[in-house]
Every structure is written in structure tokens, then in C-alpha cells.
Scaffold this motif. Structure first.
Motif, PDB file in Angstrom:
ATOM      1  N   ASP A  53      17.294  -9.301   7.740  1.00 43.10           N
ATOM      2  CA  ASP A  53      18.170  -9.604   6.710  1.00 43.10           C
ATOM      3  C   ASP A  53      17.448 -10.140   5.438  1.00 43.10           C
ATOM      4  O   ASP A  53      17.653 -11.313   4.624  1.00 43.10           O
ATOM      5  CB  ASP A  53      19.478 -10.440   6.959  1.00 43.10           C
ATOM      6  CG  ASP A  53      20.345  -9.800   7.921  1.00 43.10           C
ATOM      7  OD1 ASP A  53      20.447  -8.539   7.911  1.00 43.10           O
ATOM      8  OD2 ASP A  53      20.972 -10.443   8.677  1.00 43.10           O
ATOM      9  N   TYR A  78      24.399 -10.724  17.135  1.00 43.63           N
ATOM     10  CA  TYR A  78      23.585 -11.226  16.376  1.00 43.63           C
ATOM     11  C   TYR A  78      23.534 -12.854  16.285  1.00 43.63           C
ATOM     12  O   TYR A  78      24.227 -13.359  15.436  1.00 43.63           O
ATOM     13  CB  TYR A  78      23.718 -10.875  14.887  1.00 43.63           C
ATOM     14  CG  TYR A  78      23.884  -9.472  14.774  1.00 43.63           C
ATOM     15  CD1 TYR A  78      22.486  -8.724  14.901  1.00 43.63           C
ATOM     16  CD2 TYR A  78      24.764  -8.720  14.853  1.00 43.63           C
ATOM     17  CE1 TYR A  78      22.308  -7.502  14.747  1.00 43.63           C
ATOM     18  CE2 TYR A  78      24.979  -7.444  14.664  1.00 43.63           C
ATOM     19  CZ  TYR A  78      23.808  -6.624  14.676  1.00 43.63           C
ATOM     20  OH  TYR A  78      23.726  -5.231  14.690  1.00 43.63           O
ATOM     21  N   ILE A  80      22.305 -16.327  15.483  1.00 46.29           N
ATOM     22  CA  ILE A  80      21.148 -16.688  14.563  1.00 46.29           C
ATOM     23  C   ILE A  80      21.411 -18.193  14.229  1.00 46.29           C
ATOM     24  O   ILE A  80      22.311 -18.494  13.815  1.00 46.29           O
ATOM     25  CB  ILE A  80      21.054 -15.672  13.167  1.00 46.29           C
ATOM     26  CG1 ILE A  80      21.107 -14.132  13.698  1.00 46.29           C
ATOM     27  CG2 ILE A  80      19.587 -16.159  12.607  1.00 46.29           C
ATOM     28  CD1 ILE A  80      20.963 -13.428  12.413  1.00 46.29           C
ATOM     29  N   TRP A 115      23.751 -15.414   9.029  1.00 41.54           N
ATOM     30  CA  TRP A 115      23.635 -13.886   8.860  1.00 41.54           C
ATOM     31  C   TRP A 115      23.124 -13.696   7.155  1.00 41.54           C
ATOM     32  O   TRP A 115      22.641 -14.767   6.531  1.00 41.54           O
ATOM     33  CB  TRP A 115      25.316 -13.401   8.950  1.00 41.54           C
ATOM     34  CG  TRP A 115      25.618 -13.099  10.227  1.00 41.54           C
ATOM     35  CD1 TRP A 115      24.874 -13.687  11.398  1.00 41.54           C
ATOM     36  CD2 TRP A 115      26.424 -11.954  10.867  1.00 41.54           C
ATOM     37  NE1 TRP A 115      25.477 -13.171  12.500  1.00 41.54           N
ATOM     38  CE2 TRP A 115      26.358 -12.167  12.261  1.00 41.54           C
ATOM     39  CE3 TRP A 115      27.195 -11.265  10.237  1.00 41.54           C
ATOM     40  CZ2 TRP A 115      27.296 -11.322  13.075  1.00 41.54           C
ATOM     41  CZ3 TRP A 115      28.221 -10.460  11.007  1.00 41.54           C
ATOM     42  CH2 TRP A 115      27.922 -10.412  12.499  1.00 41.54           C
ATOM     43  N   ALA A 116      23.036 -12.521   6.841  1.00 43.72           N
ATOM     44  CA  ALA A 116      22.591 -12.176   5.484  1.00 43.72           C
ATOM     45  C   ALA A 116      22.725 -13.251   4.512  1.00 43.72           C
ATOM     46  O   ALA A 116      23.933 -13.398   4.185  1.00 43.72           O
ATOM     47  CB  ALA A 116      22.756 -10.901   5.085  1.00 43.72           C
ATOM     48  N   ASP A 174      27.070 -11.040   3.684  1.00 43.24           N
ATOM     49  CA  ASP A 174      26.105 -10.310   3.083  1.00 43.24           C
ATOM     50  C   ASP A 174      26.183 -10.499   1.536  1.00 43.24           C
ATOM     51  O   ASP A 174      26.349  -9.256   0.734  1.00 43.24           O
ATOM     52  CB  ASP A 174      26.025  -8.669   3.382  1.00 43.24           C
ATOM     53  CG  ASP A 174      25.807  -8.721   4.847  1.00 43.24           C
ATOM     54  OD1 ASP A 174      25.742  -9.473   5.478  1.00 43.24           O
ATOM     55  OD2 ASP A 174      25.436  -7.432   5.264  1.00 43.24           O
ATOM     56  N   GLU A 227      27.733  -2.274   4.996  1.00 40.15           N
ATOM     57  CA  GLU A 227      27.373  -3.610   4.438  1.00 40.15           C
ATOM     58  C   GLU A 227      26.140  -3.925   3.736  1.00 40.15           C
ATOM     59  O   GLU A 227      25.421  -2.711   2.886  1.00 40.15           O
ATOM     60  CB  GLU A 227      27.107  -4.550   5.772  1.00 40.15           C
ATOM     61  CG  GLU A 227      26.304  -4.030   6.754  1.00 40.15           C
ATOM     62  CD  GLU A 227      26.404  -4.641   8.048  1.00 40.15           C
ATOM     63  OE1 GLU A 227      26.936  -5.512   8.157  1.00 40.15           O
ATOM     64  OE2 GLU A 227      25.314  -4.430   8.835  1.00 40.15           O
ATOM     65  N   THR A 277      20.971  -1.941  12.747  1.00 40.07           N
ATOM     66  CA  THR A 277      21.282  -2.221  11.324  1.00 40.07           C
ATOM     67  C   THR A 277      19.866  -2.349  10.413  1.00 40.07           C
ATOM     68  O   THR A 277      18.873  -2.052  11.086  1.00 40.07           O
ATOM     69  CB  THR A 277      21.536  -3.768  11.308  1.00 40.07           C
ATOM     70  OG1 THR A 277      20.450  -4.524  11.772  1.00 40.07           O
ATOM     71  CG2 THR A 277      22.897  -4.111  11.992  1.00 40.07           C
ATOM     72  N   HIS A 279      18.836  -3.835   6.359  1.00 36.21           N
ATOM     73  CA  HIS A 279      19.222  -4.654   5.200  1.00 36.21           C
ATOM     74  C   HIS A 279      18.173  -5.020   4.250  1.00 36.21           C
ATOM     75  O   HIS A 279      16.899  -5.488   4.684  1.00 36.21           O
ATOM     76  CB  HIS A 279      19.712  -6.101   5.754  1.00 36.21           C
ATOM     77  CG  HIS A 279      20.405  -6.868   4.795  1.00 36.21           C
ATOM     78  ND1 HIS A 279      21.837  -7.227   5.143  1.00 36.21           N
ATOM     79  CD2 HIS A 279      20.192  -7.281   3.563  1.00 36.21           C
ATOM     80  CE1 HIS A 279      22.197  -7.782   3.999  1.00 36.21           C
ATOM     81  NE2 HIS A 279      21.416  -7.657   2.987  1.00 36.21           N
ATOM     82  N   HIS A 294      14.313  -4.385   7.535  1.00 34.29           N
ATOM     83  CA  HIS A 294      14.018  -4.909   8.875  1.00 34.29           C
ATOM     84  C   HIS A 294      13.937  -3.431  10.032  1.00 34.29           C
ATOM     85  O   HIS A 294      14.813  -2.729   9.617  1.00 34.29           O
ATOM     86  CB  HIS A 294      14.610  -5.981   9.504  1.00 34.29           C
ATOM     87  CG  HIS A 294      16.336  -6.004   9.623  1.00 34.29           C
ATOM     88  ND1 HIS A 294      17.110  -6.642   8.992  1.00 34.29           N
ATOM     89  CD2 HIS A 294      17.129  -4.745  10.317  1.00 34.29           C
ATOM     90  CE1 HIS A 294      18.402  -6.310   9.300  1.00 34.29           C
ATOM     91  NE2 HIS A 294      18.144  -5.424   9.975  1.00 34.29           N
ATOM     92  N   ARG A 307      15.210  -8.531  15.402  1.00 33.07           N
ATOM     93  CA  ARG A 307      14.678  -7.534  14.408  1.00 33.07           C
ATOM     94  C   ARG A 307      13.299  -8.228  13.678  1.00 33.07           C
ATOM     95  O   ARG A 307      13.034  -9.275  13.922  1.00 33.07           O
ATOM     96  CB  ARG A 307      15.663  -7.467  13.291  1.00 33.07           C
ATOM     97  CG  ARG A 307      16.797  -6.567  14.054  1.00 33.07           C
ATOM     98  CD  ARG A 307      18.120  -6.885  13.327  1.00 33.07           C
ATOM     99  NE  ARG A 307      18.560  -8.155  13.308  1.00 33.07           N
ATOM    100  CZ  ARG A 307      19.696  -8.465  12.649  1.00 33.07           C
ATOM    101  NH1 ARG A 307      20.700  -7.473  11.914  1.00 33.07           N
ATOM    102  NH2 ARG A 307      20.223  -9.660  12.618  1.00 33.07           N
TER     103      ARG A 307
END
Ligand code: FUB
Length: 334
Positions: A53, A78, A80, A115-116, A174, A227, A277, A279, A294, A307
Motif C-alpha cells: 500500500d 492483512y 500489519i 492499512w493503506a 484507503d 478500493e 490486492t 494499491h 505492490h 507483499r
């Protein structure tokens, strides 16, 4: 010298001193905070850890890349815990700073879903808009691009209640942000639909009178919006790129107005190897345009939850439309 000339010369002098002071200070701080340096050997660009991301910011002739740090292989979600920040001045030699922000820095948010996100600069401050799977969009602030960053609000800026018209719990993710030429900052986010709002000048609240709107993307889409919106303005047009379908490709749409309606164009990046995914961040740096994304390309541990960030060239047609991106192993560093 007349008064006007004196004023201009001394103003330029002050700006010059400030710039070189920033450059010196930047060099010192940079060196004290670096935890890893490397020379990129094509794609993936980051291989010493798993990263996803990417968001990019150009500041002080440096390209900063902000990303989530994925866990090693064998994951089923995911997971993270923190974000990372990388930087380069030549697309070949990169360095990583100390961890600038963790999911746990948002006491109100999920603690394992960094997340992103995206970082932008305004008036000398750096604002980091983050997301987690279900607890919404947060904003952290710093005086420096590499951080450390601090939660600016102690609560979410947007929650699932703001992402109207959809019901799934991971819809408020996101974020992407930009400041238009008239000074108005816009924020977009979403999964399953894309929402847009106007940020106030403080960058940590939004214009309640304008409210929140669902972005209208018109035309026959190859796949539905998933997304990962990324907003950019180029030659007076607003380009909104985003992930479509699942596994994800990256497509884009164009508008004459930041809030749309947007006209769907086409897929510009096919499924990135070994990852459900994708991004993207699209950025101009030192006269070239780059597509940062990614894949799951690290042998043998990479995959959808482990990723790796890649960078390839992005090109525009004469009319400002985007050419499909060619994913390469050589990348841009060779
Ligand atoms: O990394 C977790 C999520 O996966 C991101 O928020 C999405 O954009 C997708 O890449």
C-alpha cells in the motif's frame, strides 16, 4: 538599489538561508534516524521486509514512500502492526527511517491493521491519513516527513457511519488526499464505493456543510470499483485511479471537477503477480512519472498477505490519458 529591489533581494536571501538550513538540518536528522540503506536491484524495490500500500510524497527533492509492513509468509489476513517510511533521491539508493507510526499509536483503532494510508504536506506540517480494517480513518501529524507522527485527534476522522450506502465493516479505508490550486483540500476513501469530503484548512476536520458524497464514476467499467483510490491533478484534469475487481487490477477515471462525476477510462495495471490486492501511488519525480504498487513477488515467502513494493515508469498520452503500465523485473533503478 530602490526599496522594492532591496525587499526582493533580502526576501530571496532569507528564503535561501531557510532552504539551506533545512537541507543541513535534514541531512543531520536523516542520518540519525536511518535504520537501513540499500541499492535497489529492480522489482521488488523493498526486499528486506514485506511492504504494501505505498503512498508517495515528493518533498525537498526527495521521494518519500510510506507503506504498511506486512508479516512474513503464512498469513491468512492483512496483519500489519506498523507503517514504514523509505526515501530516495535517485530511485536507486534508498534508505529506511525508524518506524514513524504504529497502529497502536491510535488508541481508539484496531491495533494490528495498519492499512493503506497517505501523507501530504501543508504549511510545513505533514499529515498522515491512515486506515484500519474496521475502525475508520485517522490522521497523525508531524513537523517532518519521516516523523515521528502523533495521532492528531484521539478519535477517527471518518468512521463507517460516514461511508453511507454500503454495509460491510471494511468500507472506511484507503484515504487519499490532495490540495487543489485554490487551496481546498479533498479527501477520498473507500472499499465497495468511493466517498469524498472537503478537509478544512486545519487538515484534521472536514467541511460539514459540504458533507460527504459518494463519487460517481460513469461509463462501462471493466470490473467494479474495489478500493485504493489515488487522486492527482494534471493539466487541469482530475485523475482518480483505483483498484477494480478481485483479484485487483488498477484502473482510472477522469473528471473536470474534484468531486466528479468521473468518466471511467480503462485498466492501466493488470493483476500484480502472486497478490490478490494491488494499491498504487502515481507521482512525478525529477521529470519522470512513476507507478508505485505492490505484488507478492518475493521468492519464496511472498503472497497476498506478504507483499512487496515495486516501481515502474508511468507514461501519459499527448491528451493527458494514462498509458497502461508495463510491470517489469528491472524496474527503474537499473
Ligand atoms: O493492506 C490492507 C488492504 O489491502 C489495503 O487497505 C487495501 O488497499 C489492500 O491493499
Amino acid at each position: 538599489m530602490n526599496l522594492r529591489k532591496t525587499f526582493i533581494v533580502s526576501t530571496l536571501g532569507v528564503i535561501g538561508v531557510l532552504q539551506s538550513t533545512f537541507a543541513q538540518e535534514h541531512e543531520q536528522i536523516k542520518n540519525s534516524k536511518i535504520i537501513h540503506t540499500w541499492e535497489a536491484k529492480g522489482n521488488p524495490v523493498v526486499t528486506h521486509k514485506f511492504t504494501a500500500d505505498a503512498a508517495a510524497l515528493v518533498y525537498n527533492d526527495t521521494l518519500f514512500i510510506y507503506a504498511g509492513e506486512d508479516f512474513k509468509g503464512g498469513q491468512t489476513r492483512y496483519n500489519i502492526l506498523n507503517w514504514c517510511v523509505f526515501a530516495t533521491t535517485d530511485m536507486k539508493n534508498f534508505w529506511e527511517y525508524k518506524t514513524p507510526l504504529k497502529a497502536s499509536d491510535f488508541s481508539w483503532g484496531e491495533q494490528n491493521a495498519a492499512w493503506a494510508s497517505q501523507v501530504i504536506e501543508r504549511n510545513g506540517k505533514f499529515y498522515w491519513y491512515t486506515s484500519s480494517q474496521t475502525t475508520g480513518i485517522g490522521v497523525a501529524v508531524s513537523d517532518r516527513p519521516e516523523g515521528p507522527f502523533k495521532d492528531a485527534l484521539g478519535k477517527a476522522l471518518f468512521t463507517n457511519e460516514d461511508s453511507f450506502g454500503k454495509k460491510h465493516s471494511w468500507r472506511t479505508i484507503d484515504p487519499t488526499v490532495f490540495v487543489d490550486d485554490d487551496g481546498q483540500a479533498w479527501i477520498y476513501w473507500g472499499n465497495g464505493a468511493c466517498w469524498v469530503a472537503k478537509l478544512n484548512e486545519d487538515m484534521v476536520s472536514y467541511d460539514k456543510d459540504y458533507g460527504i458524497k459518494m463519487v460517481d464514476i460513469q461509463g462501462d467499467m471493466d470490473f467494479p470499483f474495489t478500493e485504493a483510490p489515488w487522486i492527482q491533478k494534471r493539466n487541469g484534469k482530475y485523475l482518480l485511479s483505483f483498484a477494480v475487481g478481485f483479484p485487483e487490477r488498477i484502473a482510472y477515471a477522469i473528471s473536470d471537477k474534484p468531486e466528479g462525476p468521473y468518466q471511467y477510462k480503462e485498466v492501466i495495471n493488470e493483476i500484480a503477480g502472486n497478490s490478490n490486492t494491488n494499491h498504487q501511488a502515481i507521482i512525478d519525480f525529477k521529470g519522470e512519472s512513476y507507478f508505485i504498487y505492490h505484488n507478492g513477488g518475493i521468492q519464496t515467502n511472498g503472497g497476498s498477505f506478504s507483499r512487496s513494493i515495486c516501481i515502474d515508469k508511468l507514461e501519459y498520452n499527448e491528451d493527458g490519458t494514462i498509458k497502461p503500465v508495463v510491470m517489469t523485473t528491472n524496474g527503474v533503478s537499473n
